[in-house]
Design an enzyme around this catalytic site. Structure first.
Site, PDB file in Angstrom:
ATOM      1  N   LEU A  87      16.012  17.143  12.160  1.00  0.00           N
ATOM      2  CA  LEU A  87      16.272  18.410  12.854  1.00  0.00           C
ATOM      3  C   LEU A  87      17.755  18.771  12.844  1.00  0.00           C
ATOM      4  CD1 LEU A  87      13.813  18.065  15.865  1.00  0.00           C
ATOM      5  CD2 LEU A  87      13.606  19.606  13.917  1.00  0.00           C
ATOM      6  N   GLY A  88      18.539  18.063  12.035  1.00  0.00           N
ATOM      7  CA  GLY A  88      19.959  18.361  11.913  1.00  0.00           C
ATOM      8  C   GLY A  88      20.225  19.428  10.873  1.00  0.00           C
ATOM      9  N   ASP A 140      14.658   6.977  17.470  1.00  0.00           N
ATOM     10  CA  ASP A 140      16.057   6.674  17.734  1.00  0.00           C
ATOM     11  C   ASP A 140      16.479   5.668  16.668  1.00  0.00           C
ATOM     12  OD1 ASP A 140      18.498   5.668  18.558  1.00  0.00           O
ATOM     13  OD2 ASP A 140      17.890   5.334  20.636  1.00  0.00           O
ATOM     14  N   TYR A 170      34.966   9.467  12.179  1.00  0.00           N
ATOM     15  CA  TYR A 170      33.964   9.910  11.212  1.00  0.00           C
ATOM     16  C   TYR A 170      34.316   9.418   9.812  1.00  0.00           C
ATOM     17  CZ  TYR A 170      31.031  13.228   8.578  1.00  0.00           C
ATOM     18  OH  TYR A 170      30.124  13.812   7.727  1.00  0.00           O
TER      19      TYR A 170
END
Length: 315
Positions: A10-11, A52, A141
């Site tokens: 869903l990203g 998850d 990141y």
């Protein structure tokens, strides 16, 4: 025929990649997963499981349930969000990656995860950044992405896992909203051009970054996963790009369609600092030579398509 488990469905990438994979391989051969469930075609139009990715056992059980032979691991915190929550980013980005690699090793799955231009740092050559060069990122990141590239290499050389990956530039899409990345201005600007006729950029003028339109990114993933492994020298970190642009260039292209569009600046020092540490342009020669990468969309073609699709969507 592949049987694919996709995390982070869903990203920003996952919403469109799920649909692409269902079209290419069939609805029954794609299992979308995410930590949340919502009323969305990704959830409603095919196999979907709550997951998850920090729960290795749950990931393994889903993979076994559907007898998958390919894992595409997208679940992660993006650059700006990761910098605001570095410990969470490490635990999610690296913990989830290790779990996905372990499941791939145990079940002998082909494996894909994206890297990023964030894997480069201020000491990296700024223009036409080579495929193989110094990588000393200054963000959490970026550290995650460099570590991830190395970890995927390790799983390939140590355990024989068929790992593959791309160093994505900023990705531009009309489907999914921005998700906390440094390059998100290049998505937001199109929304605001249609909604307000104006945009305030948090990235300063003259700040060049590589970008790619989402259809090119999706095709690159599929093409890399289908490539003959004998031709892949770099496997987990192919430079790919479609254009090197700065905010004024995007605004100028938008004005060809919306002449009254205006843009000013309110620079965010955190995201500007991240952008300044990245290359201005990268060299995708290795991807072109090893598996035939080629982008179809330049700035002009992308802008026309973005505005057309967003006008319809926002209406």
């Amino acid at each position: 025929m592949k049987k694919i488990l996709l995390t982070g469905a869903l990203g920003q990438i996952g919403t469109e990649l799920t649909e692409k994979l269902r079209d290419v391989y069939g609805v029954d051969n794609v299992v979308a997963t995410d930590i949340r469930e919502t009323d969305h075609p990704v959830v409603n139009n095919g196999h979907f499981e709550l997951l998850d990715v920090t729960d290795a056992n749950a990931m393994g059980e889903i993979a076994k349930k559907y007898q998958v032979d390919t894992i595409i691991h997208l679940a992660a915190l993006l650059s700006a969000t990761a910098e605001a929550k570095p410990l969470l980013a490490w635990n999610l980005n690296m913990g989830g990656l290790v779990n996905a690699l372990e499941v791939s090793r145990e079940l002998n799955c082909q494996f894909f995860t994206p890297s990023s231009i964030g894997a480069f740092g201020p000491d990296t050559p700024k223009n036409q950044t080579p495929q193989d060069t110094i990588q000393r990122p200054t963000t959490m990141y970026g550290v995650n992405k460099v570590a991830g590239e190395l970890l995927c290499d390790y799983y390939h050389h140590k355990f024989g896992v068929d790992t593959r990956g791309l160093r994505f530039p900023g990705l531009i899409s009309y489907v999914a909203p921005p998700g906390g990345g440094t390059t998100d201005y290049a998505v937001e600007i199109y929304y605001k051009a249609i909604e307000n006729g104006a945009y305030t950029s948090y990235i300063n003028k003259g700040t060049y970054m590589d970008m790619m339109y989402m259809p090119d990114a999706l095709n690159a993933i599929v093409n890399l996963m289908e490539a003959d492994p004998a031709n892949l020298k770099h496997r987990n970190s192919f430079n790919v790009t479609a254009m090197s642009i700065e905010p004024e260039m995007v605004a100028a292209e938008i004005r060809k369609h919306i002449p009254s569009f205006t843009m000013d600046y309110n620079v965010d020092p955190v995201r500007q600092g991240i952008a300044d540490s990245w290359p201005d342009s990268i060299d995708p020669t290795a991807a072109t030579e090893e598996w035939g990468f080629k982008a179809e969309y330049d700035l002009a073609k992308m802008t026309q398509d973005m505005l057309t699709k967003l006008k319809s969507k926002l209406a």
